[in-house]
Design a protein around this motif. Structure first.
Motif, PDB file in Angstrom:
ATOM      1  N   ASP A  12      -0.581 -14.004   6.192  1.00 46.26           N
ATOM      2  CA  ASP A  12      -1.893 -13.708   5.651  1.00 46.26           C
ATOM      3  C   ASP A  12      -1.705 -12.952   4.346  1.00 46.26           C
ATOM      4  OD1 ASP A  12      -1.308 -11.052   6.256  1.00 46.26           O
ATOM      5  OD2 ASP A  12      -2.941 -10.791   7.672  1.00 46.26           O
ATOM      6  N   ALA A  13      -2.788 -12.550   3.747  1.00 47.24           N
ATOM      7  CA  ALA A  13      -2.732 -11.740   2.519  1.00 47.24           C
ATOM      8  C   ALA A  13      -3.911 -10.783   2.568  1.00 47.24           C
ATOM      9  CB  ALA A  13      -2.802 -12.618   1.274  1.00 47.24           C
ATOM     10  N   ALA A  14      -3.643  -9.503   2.324  1.00 45.21           N
ATOM     11  CA  ALA A  14      -4.696  -8.491   2.350  1.00 45.21           C
ATOM     12  C   ALA A  14      -4.404  -7.436   1.300  1.00 45.21           C
ATOM     13  CB  ALA A  14      -4.772  -7.847   3.730  1.00 45.21           C
ATOM     14  N   THR A  15      -5.458  -6.868   0.768  1.00 41.29           N
ATOM     15  CA  THR A  15      -5.272  -5.765  -0.164  1.00 41.29           C
ATOM     16  C   THR A  15      -4.788  -4.537   0.594  1.00 41.29           C
ATOM     17  OG1 THR A  15      -7.631  -5.264   0.053  1.00 41.29           O
ATOM     18  CG2 THR A  15      -6.955  -6.498  -1.895  1.00 41.29           C
ATOM     19  N   ILE A  16      -4.003  -3.722  -0.104  1.00 41.93           N
ATOM     20  CA  ILE A  16      -3.499  -2.470   0.463  1.00 41.93           C
ATOM     21  C   ILE A  16      -4.525  -1.382   0.146  1.00 41.93           C
ATOM     22  CG2 ILE A  16      -1.648  -0.761   0.382  1.00 41.93           C
ATOM     23  CD1 ILE A  16       0.201  -3.069  -0.574  1.00 41.93           C
ATOM     24  N   LYS A  17      -4.932  -0.663   1.177  1.00 37.61           N
ATOM     25  CA  LYS A  17      -5.927   0.391   0.994  1.00 37.61           C
ATOM     26  C   LYS A  17      -5.450   1.367  -0.086  1.00 37.61           C
ATOM     27  CE  LYS A  17      -8.449   3.916   3.411  1.00 37.61           C
ATOM     28  NZ  LYS A  17      -8.570   4.787   4.522  1.00 37.61           N
ATOM     29  N   ASP A  18      -6.325   1.713  -0.971  1.00 32.76           N
ATOM     30  CA  ASP A  18      -6.080   2.676  -2.050  1.00 32.76           C
ATOM     31  C   ASP A  18      -5.120   2.165  -3.124  1.00 32.76           C
ATOM     32  OD1 ASP A  18      -7.814   4.505  -0.814  1.00 32.76           O
ATOM     33  OD2 ASP A  18      -6.187   5.335   0.390  1.00 32.76           O
ATOM     34  N   VAL A  19      -4.787   0.875  -3.124  1.00 31.55           N
ATOM     35  CA  VAL A  19      -3.960   0.302  -4.195  1.00 31.55           C
ATOM     36  C   VAL A  19      -4.768  -0.833  -4.832  1.00 31.55           C
ATOM     37  CG1 VAL A  19      -1.719  -0.644  -4.861  1.00 31.55           C
ATOM     38  CG2 VAL A  19      -1.884   0.843  -2.861  1.00 31.55           C
ATOM     39  N   LEU A  20      -5.922  -0.427  -5.369  1.00 28.10           N
ATOM     40  CA  LEU A  20      -6.844  -1.344  -6.032  1.00 28.10           C
ATOM     41  C   LEU A  20      -7.440  -0.635  -7.241  1.00 28.10           C
ATOM     42  CD1 LEU A  20      -8.978  -2.664  -3.022  1.00 28.10           C
ATOM     43  CD2 LEU A  20      -7.362  -3.975  -4.365  1.00 28.10           C
ATOM     44  N   PRO A  21      -7.820  -1.385  -8.262  1.00 30.11           N
ATOM     45  CA  PRO A  21      -8.537  -0.754  -9.366  1.00 30.11           C
ATOM     46  C   PRO A  21      -9.882  -0.207  -8.871  1.00 30.11           C
ATOM     47  CG  PRO A  21      -7.815  -2.967  -9.969  1.00 30.11           C
ATOM     48  CD  PRO A  21      -7.577  -2.806  -8.508  1.00 30.11           C
ATOM     49  N   HIS A  25       4.041  -9.098   8.376  1.00 31.71           N
ATOM     50  CA  HIS A  25       5.407  -8.901   7.893  1.00 31.71           C
ATOM     51  C   HIS A  25       5.555  -7.648   7.025  1.00 31.71           C
ATOM     52  CE1 HIS A  25       5.040 -13.267   8.734  1.00 31.71           C
ATOM     53  NE2 HIS A  25       6.137 -12.995   9.392  1.00 31.71           N
ATOM     54  N   ASP A  26       4.649  -6.683   7.157  1.00 36.27           N
ATOM     55  CA  ASP A  26       4.745  -5.484   6.325  1.00 36.27           C
ATOM     56  C   ASP A  26       5.995  -4.671   6.641  1.00 36.27           C
ATOM     57  OD1 ASP A  26       3.873  -4.488   8.784  1.00 36.27           O
ATOM     58  OD2 ASP A  26       2.427  -3.114   7.903  1.00 36.27           O
ATOM     59  N   ASP A  27       6.467  -4.725   7.891  1.00 34.86           N
ATOM     60  CA  ASP A  27       7.681  -3.982   8.230  1.00 34.86           C
ATOM     61  C   ASP A  27       8.932  -4.577   7.576  1.00 34.86           C
ATOM     62  OD1 ASP A  27       7.502  -6.235   9.869  1.00 34.86           O
ATOM     63  OD2 ASP A  27       8.500  -5.271  11.558  1.00 34.86           O
ATOM     64  N   MET A  28       8.830  -5.811   7.081  1.00 28.56           N
ATOM     65  CA  MET A  28       9.937  -6.450   6.359  1.00 28.56           C
ATOM     66  C   MET A  28       9.781  -6.296   4.849  1.00 28.56           C
ATOM     67  SD  MET A  28      10.744  -9.934   8.399  1.00 28.56           S
ATOM     68  CE  MET A  28       9.324 -10.372   9.376  1.00 28.56           C
ATOM     69  N   GLY A  29       8.735  -5.587   4.437  1.00 23.04           N
ATOM     70  CA  GLY A  29       8.536  -5.355   3.007  1.00 23.04           C
ATOM     71  C   GLY A  29       7.889  -6.499   2.263  1.00 23.04           C
ATOM     72  N   MET A  30       7.125  -7.335   2.950  1.00 17.83           N
ATOM     73  CA  MET A  30       6.469  -8.458   2.285  1.00 17.83           C
ATOM     74  C   MET A  30       5.195  -7.963   1.594  1.00 17.83           C
ATOM     75  SD  MET A  30       5.553 -12.252   3.732  1.00 17.83           S
ATOM     76  CE  MET A  30       7.275 -12.675   3.968  1.00 17.83           C
ATOM     77  N   VAL A  31       5.384  -7.445   0.395  1.00 19.51           N
ATOM     78  CA  VAL A  31       4.292  -6.901  -0.416  1.00 19.51           C
ATOM     79  C   VAL A  31       4.421  -7.428  -1.837  1.00 19.51           C
ATOM     80  CG1 VAL A  31       4.080  -4.797   0.952  1.00 19.51           C
ATOM     81  CG2 VAL A  31       5.559  -4.813  -1.035  1.00 19.51           C
ATOM     82  N   MET A  32       3.341  -7.313  -2.590  1.00 16.91           N
ATOM     83  CA  MET A  32       3.365  -7.721  -3.991  1.00 16.91           C
ATOM     84  C   MET A  32       2.329  -6.924  -4.755  1.00 16.91           C
ATOM     85  SD  MET A  32       1.387 -11.404  -3.772  1.00 16.91           S
ATOM     86  CE  MET A  32       1.488 -11.785  -5.483  1.00 16.91           C
ATOM     87  N   VAL A  33       2.464  -6.916  -6.068  1.00 15.36           N
ATOM     88  CA  VAL A  33       1.489  -6.289  -6.948  1.00 15.36           C
ATOM     89  C   VAL A  33       1.031  -7.355  -7.939  1.00 15.36           C
ATOM     90  CG1 VAL A  33       1.091  -4.531  -8.699  1.00 15.36           C
ATOM     91  CG2 VAL A  33       2.547  -4.015  -6.746  1.00 15.36           C
ATOM     92  N   VAL A  34      -0.291  -7.478  -8.075  1.00 19.30           N
ATOM     93  CA  VAL A  34      -0.878  -8.402  -9.035  1.00 19.30           C
ATOM     94  C   VAL A  34      -1.521  -7.565 -10.128  1.00 19.30           C
ATOM     95  CG1 VAL A  34      -2.665 -10.153  -9.385  1.00 19.30           C
ATOM     96  CG2 VAL A  34      -1.291 -10.167  -7.285  1.00 19.30           C
ATOM     97  N   ARG A  35      -1.197  -7.868 -11.357  1.00 20.83           N
ATOM     98  CA  ARG A  35      -1.796  -7.156 -12.496  1.00 20.83           C
ATOM     99  C   ARG A  35      -2.905  -8.010 -13.079  1.00 20.83           C
ATOM    100  NH1 ARG A  35       1.032  -6.157 -18.202  1.00 20.83           N
ATOM    101  NH2 ARG A  35       0.029  -8.120 -18.606  1.00 20.83           N
ATOM    102  N   SER A  36      -4.056  -7.396 -13.262  1.00 18.60           N
ATOM    103  CA  SER A  36      -5.188  -8.062 -13.874  1.00 18.60           C
ATOM    104  C   SER A  36      -5.478  -7.391 -15.203  1.00 18.60           C
ATOM    105  CB  SER A  36      -6.415  -7.959 -12.961  1.00 18.60           C
ATOM    106  OG  SER A  36      -7.552  -8.480 -13.581  1.00 18.60           O
TER     107      SER A  36
END
Length: 74
Positions: free
Chosen positions: A16-25, A56-67
């Motif tokens: 899945d894909a979800a925003t990380i709380k408090d890591v949003l503009p 898969h957050d425990d495996m570090g499956m994260v990303m940052v998107v710049r707008s």
């Protein structure tokens, strides 16, 4: 600034894909794609969007998107 679109295709089961709380503009709406579903999001607010694959957050499956033209602080 023009809004940017990001597509999260459902190419494999169990993701899945979800925003990380408090890591949003400021002013950006959070989202969460359900497992195995494709979603398109529009990044209207300029800044950095933290995205995580919740199973898969425990495996570090994260990303940052710049707008926009925002830059990392520092």
């Amino acid at each position: 600034m023009k809004p940017g679109k990001v597509k999260f295709p459902a190419t494999k089961k169990g993701y899945d894909a979800a925003t990380i709380k408090d890591v949003l503009p400021e002013g950006a709406a959070p989202f969460r794609r359900r497992l195995n579903q494709e979603v398109d999001i529009t990044c209207i607010e300029e800044g950095f969007y933290g995205i995580i694959c919740t199973p898969h957050d425990d495996m570090g499956m994260v990303m940052v998107v710049r707008s926009g033209d925002d830059h990392f602080p520092g």
